[in-house]
Design an enzyme around this catalytic site. Sequence first.
Site, PDB file in Angstrom:
ATOM      1  N   ASP A 236     -36.060  14.073  82.379  1.00 16.54           N
ATOM      2  CA  ASP A 236     -35.481  14.135  83.565  1.00 16.54           C
ATOM      3  C   ASP A 236     -36.011  13.549  84.837  1.00 16.54           C
ATOM      4  O   ASP A 236     -35.294  12.942  85.643  1.00 16.54           O
ATOM      5  CB  ASP A 236     -35.437  15.740  83.986  1.00 16.54           C
ATOM      6  CG  ASP A 236     -34.718  16.146  85.235  1.00 16.54           C
ATOM      7  OD1 ASP A 236     -33.534  15.578  85.106  1.00 16.54           O
ATOM      8  OD2 ASP A 236     -35.139  16.597  86.195  1.00 16.54           O
ATOM      9  N   LYS A 240     -34.608  10.222  87.150  1.00 20.19           N
ATOM     10  CA  LYS A 240     -34.788  10.182  88.551  1.00 20.19           C
ATOM     11  C   LYS A 240     -35.638   8.978  89.078  1.00 20.19           C
ATOM     12  O   LYS A 240     -35.183   8.331  89.759  1.00 20.19           O
ATOM     13  CB  LYS A 240     -35.681  11.531  89.035  1.00 20.19           C
ATOM     14  CG  LYS A 240     -34.749  12.717  88.825  1.00 20.19           C
ATOM     15  CD  LYS A 240     -35.738  13.977  89.574  1.00 20.19           C
ATOM     16  CE  LYS A 240     -34.876  15.375  89.012  1.00 20.19           C
ATOM     17  NZ  LYS A 240     -35.660  16.317  89.457  1.00 20.19           N
TER      18      LYS A 240
END
Length: 380
Positions: A236, A240
């Site tokens: 994750d 980003k």
Amino acid sequence: MNIETIAPSKALIDLERIKKKRVNLAIFGHGNVGAKLIDQIIEAKTGIYSRRNLDLNIFAIANSKTVLLNADGIEADWQDTKRHKGTDYAPEEVIGFAKQHNLENLVLIDNTANSTFVKHYTSFVENGFSLVSSNKIGNTLGLNFYNELRQILKTNNKEYLYETNVGAGLPLVDTIKLLHRSGENITRIKGVFSGSLSYIFNAYSENNEQFSTVLREAICKGFTEPDAREDLCGNDVGRKLLILARELDLYVEFEDIAIENLIPKSLRKVSKDRFLESLADFDVPFHIKRINQKPDHVLRYIGDLRGDLSKHDGAILEVALVSVPKNSMLGQLKGSDSLFEIYTESYGKNPIVIQGAGAGAAVTARGVFGDILRLSDKLN
């Protein structure tokens, strides 16, 4: 006499209706973030209508199974109504419904985490929808899809806003965009990208507890994903970081990111229950990392974009657990806050710092709401 009195009043009412801009919203995904967003919009609808001459009309609410459609707007009892009146659907049917009812100023809002649904973005854009998304997948698929979507948006004169993809409600993506488009040479971006991992390592650094104790507490408090391995694997944070890299026109794919997976190899592929039973497997390796630090240092899980960022292929992207001075900006981080340091040529060694709540359904929903309002200002 009565006719003369009534006619001007009706004309004024019609003129007032003309002044109000209606923006028609189709919201996909009504889990934690999506449900809070829907409630926020409905609660704020009257105030926005009076203050901004703006009518936010939710005409579609959908999840992966059913959709609720109402051209005149969905009300506060939407959950019960959808439970009883929601119907099976294909995404194309929402497009058809909007055309059938001559709806204008169309906005698709994606609060899913669904990679399949993202493939429908181009069809929605080609049929008059702009996009607002908290779903990171649309910006982290292959560069071919990424560039194709932007070309279709440009061709159809539509917008795509996704501030909440990185930093939840923090104004990070827009800041990066403005700096880059203004010609500012961004030389590095680094920080704590995950509110979940921020909480875990802030607590682990402050308290003399086993890592498993801190992790279990984070899971019980709901700071992690239902399966905490989704946070601990680092993917994750990597996604980003990739989003920000692409904002700088860097030619990078997810596979180009060096990601340190925090999960012991023995626990990466076991069942969720087995994983939860084996959290003590984290304790020894993390204890070694903690005691091997320099004095007055703490552990932080960092995303780092650096290199020659003026070249399309000059970037280094790393996600790793690092030790930082306790008195540094990153070292002083508390709670579940995220923190981003943006280094530029003009600012030199003093970065632009953006810090605040980087996670949470309400914060993310509020960020999506902000994107909707910004987009509404650009619509006719």
